[in-house]
Design a protein around this motif. Structure first.
Motif, PDB file in Angstrom:
ATOM      1  N   ALA A   3      58.002  13.670   3.336  1.00  0.00           N
ATOM      2  CA  ALA A   3      59.182  13.993   4.139  1.00  0.00           C
ATOM      3  C   ALA A   3      59.892  15.228   3.594  1.00  0.00           C
ATOM      4  O   ALA A   3      60.324  16.103   4.368  1.00  0.00           O
ATOM      5  N   ILE A   4      59.993  15.326   2.276  1.00  0.00           N
ATOM      6  CA  ILE A   4      60.685  16.472   1.656  1.00  0.00           C
ATOM      7  C   ILE A   4      59.923  17.764   1.943  1.00  0.00           C
ATOM      8  O   ILE A   4      60.501  18.766   2.381  1.00  0.00           O
ATOM      9  N   ILE A   5      58.616  17.741   1.716  1.00  0.00           N
ATOM     10  CA  ILE A   5      57.814  18.948   1.932  1.00  0.00           C
ATOM     11  C   ILE A   5      57.764  19.291   3.422  1.00  0.00           C
ATOM     12  O   ILE A   5      57.774  20.465   3.798  1.00  0.00           O
ATOM     13  N   SER A   6      57.758  18.276   4.284  1.00  0.00           N
ATOM     14  CA  SER A   6      57.763  18.539   5.732  1.00  0.00           C
ATOM     15  C   SER A   6      59.036  19.264   6.138  1.00  0.00           C
ATOM     16  O   SER A   6      58.999  20.209   6.934  1.00  0.00           O
ATOM     17  N   ARG A   7      60.181  18.812   5.589  1.00  0.00           N
ATOM     18  CA  ARG A   7      61.452  19.492   5.903  1.00  0.00           C
ATOM     19  C   ARG A   7      61.444  20.927   5.393  1.00  0.00           C
ATOM     20  O   ARG A   7      61.877  21.846   6.085  1.00  0.00           O
ATOM     21  N   GLN A   8      60.946  21.110   4.173  1.00  0.00           N
ATOM     22  CA  GLN A   8      60.880  22.464   3.612  1.00  0.00           C
ATOM     23  C   GLN A   8      59.978  23.351   4.463  1.00  0.00           C
ATOM     24  O   GLN A   8      60.315  24.503   4.746  1.00  0.00           O
ATOM     25  N   ASN A   9      58.845  22.796   4.883  1.00  0.00           N
ATOM     26  CA  ASN A   9      57.897  23.564   5.687  1.00  0.00           C
ATOM     27  C   ASN A   9      58.472  23.858   7.070  1.00  0.00           C
ATOM     28  O   ASN A   9      58.187  24.897   7.655  1.00  0.00           O
ATOM     29  N   LYS A  10      59.296  22.950   7.563  1.00  0.00           N
ATOM     30  CA  LYS A  10      59.906  23.155   8.872  1.00  0.00           C
ATOM     31  C   LYS A  10      60.949  24.278   8.802  1.00  0.00           C
ATOM     32  O   LYS A  10      61.044  25.112   9.701  1.00  0.00           O
ATOM     33  N   ASN A  11      61.733  24.272   7.716  1.00  0.00           N
ATOM     34  CA  ASN A  11      62.777  25.294   7.556  1.00  0.00           C
ATOM     35  C   ASN A  11      62.192  26.662   7.211  1.00  0.00           C
ATOM     36  O   ASN A  11      62.635  27.683   7.734  1.00  0.00           O
ATOM     37  N   LYS A  12      61.226  26.671   6.297  1.00  0.00           N
ATOM     38  CA  LYS A  12      60.646  27.934   5.850  1.00  0.00           C
ATOM     39  C   LYS A  12      59.148  27.729   5.639  1.00  0.00           C
ATOM     40  O   LYS A  12      58.699  27.431   4.536  1.00  0.00           O
ATOM     41  N   PRO A  13      58.350  27.833   6.736  1.00  0.00           N
ATOM     42  CA  PRO A  13      56.910  27.564   6.615  1.00  0.00           C
ATOM     43  C   PRO A  13      56.193  28.602   5.750  1.00  0.00           C
ATOM     44  O   PRO A  13      56.434  29.801   5.879  1.00  0.00           O
TER      45      PRO A  13
END
Length: 183
Positions: A3-13
């Protein structure tokens, strides 16, 4: 962590985050597969271990089998649905006591034919038409019998006569006239 990495990837892929997500999802898939495999193995072992014993597992399976054969509800003479076993039992007792003209519980009084006819008339049962009755009383024709024999399923256990369906299918034209005499 996914979930954390998904959010990071969503904000700044970034390609690095996408690769991390791919690896994490692959690992999650492996873990789920291992867990499913363990659960299936445990279930199989439980079934094998308990299959010959009267255990809770077997009792639950039997209970589930017979619960589908229970009467869930009946419509009472008053038009209300009866759902408790006591109410259902009383409704059956009431129905049959009226049907057989029983005045008291445990009576062996024989019902009179006119009482039964009156009860059945009042019950408002569906009736077949005279055309349907005529159709039902017609003798079975050879073509009907041969059609039924042709539709018999293959590979089923033989009946009381010990002859499989394949036998009847193979010799249908020879056996047909003889079978008509039986029916």
């Amino acid at each position: 962590q996914i979930a954390i990495i998904s959010r990071q990837n969503k904000n700044k892929p970034t390609p690095d985050l996408a690769e991390q997500l791919r690896v994490l999802y692959a690992r999650l898939k492996e873990l789920n597969a291992e867990k499913t495999k363990r659960m299936l193995h445990k279930l199989r072992a439980n079934v094998y271990h308990n299959s010959g014993k009267a255990t809770k597992y077997l009792a639950a399976r039997v209970r589930n089998k017979y619960s589908s054969a229970k009467i869930a509800h009946v419509m009472g003479g008053d038009g209300l649905k009866k759902i408790t076993p006591t109410d259902i039992s009383q409704e059956f007792a009431h129905f049959y006591s009226k049907l057989y003209n029983l005045k008291e519980e445990g009576s062996t009084h024989n019902a009179r034919a006119e009482d039964i006819a009156h009860f059945l008339t009042q019950a408002n049962l569906p009736q077949i038409t005279s055309a349907q009755a005529e159709e039902l009383l017609k003798p079975i024709e050879l073509t009907e019998l041969l059609d039924i024999i042709a539709k018999l399923p293959q590979g089923k256990s033989p009946g009381a006569d010990g002859l499989p369906n394949a036998y009847y299918k193979k010799f249908a034209h020879v056996l047909g006239p003889h079978l008509l005499k039986v029916y």
